[in-house]
Design an enzyme around this catalytic site. Structure first.
Site, PDB file in Angstrom:
ATOM      1  N   LYS A   1      24.893 -12.583 -16.760  1.00  0.00           N
ATOM      2  CA  LYS A   1      24.714 -11.936 -18.064  1.00  0.00           C
ATOM      3  C   LYS A   1      25.696 -12.453 -19.113  1.00  0.00           C
ATOM      4  O   LYS A   1      25.596 -12.124 -20.292  1.00  0.00           O
ATOM      5  CB  LYS A   1      24.800 -10.429 -17.907  1.00  0.00           C
ATOM      6  CG  LYS A   1      23.610  -9.871 -17.136  1.00  0.00           C
ATOM      7  CD  LYS A   1      23.831  -8.449 -16.686  1.00  0.00           C
ATOM      8  CE  LYS A   1      22.679  -7.961 -15.831  1.00  0.00           C
ATOM      9  NZ  LYS A   1      22.553  -8.652 -14.552  1.00  0.00           N
TER      10      LYS A   1
ATOM     11  N   GLY B   1      21.764  -5.520  -2.352  1.00  0.00           N
ATOM     12  CA  GLY B   1      22.590  -4.458  -1.777  1.00  0.00           C
ATOM     13  C   GLY B   1      23.676  -3.963  -2.713  1.00  0.00           C
ATOM     14  O   GLY B   1      24.442  -3.083  -2.359  1.00  0.00           O
TER      15      GLY B   1
END
Length: 173
Positions: free
Chosen positions: A128, A169
């Protein structure tokens, strides 16, 4: 840093496999620190690896002096810096906290590493940070730029960064 987080806890487990003399677990969440410490001690007991000392440290990465004292007292060789606020929406709604933690926390840890002549500093960043569209992404990109600037001024510490995307996860990512 961020030893109790999704990425940090896996780094702890992976680092343990290399049989270090000492693993210093830095985390700001007491529960997360308790969980990773208990987990890694259990892993050590299962393989009868009593040679590794685990040092759980409940501290805020923005406290440069505390980070520096920790590194000096324990003779730290490598820092894996995984502590960060990573949830885009939460950082968007709490921009000042996200900026303070992700940028200034990274700066404090990196400067403490330089001050104590730590050999290697590895920052865990995010995909990001590439052309960021959120405050979280922008804060991580600026943190990367801080690390790059410090690397240019302090060649005795080797600085590196890796960008992870969504991690299987991972909590909330």
């Amino acid at each position: 840093t961020g030893a109790g987080g999704s990425i940090g806890s896996e780094l702890v487990r992976q680092a343990f496999a290399y049989q270090p003399r000492k693993l210093i677990l830095v985390e700001s969440s007491e529960f997360a620190l308790f969980e990773i410490h208990r987990s890694i001690e259990g892993q050590a007991a299962a393989v009868k690896a009593a040679t590794c000392q685990f040092v759980p440290c409940l501290l805020d990465i923005r406290d440069k002096e505390a980070m520096s004292v920790l590194m000096r007292e324990h003779g730290v060789d490598i820092v894996f810096h995984a502590a960060a606020y990573k949830h885009v929406r939460m950082v968007q709604e709490n921009a000042a906290a996200g900026i303070e933690n992700n940028i200034f926390g990274t700066k404090a840890v990196a400067e403490a590493a330089m001050d104590n002549k730590v050999k290697r500093f590895v920052m865990i960043s995010t995909d990001k940070a590439v052309r960021p569209t959120s405050i979280m992404g922008a804060s991580k990109r600026v943190a990367e730029m801080v690390v790059q600037a410090l690397a240019a001024e302090m060649p005795q510490t080797i600085f590196a960064m890796v960008r992870f995307g969504n991690v299987l996860g991972s909590t909330g990512s």
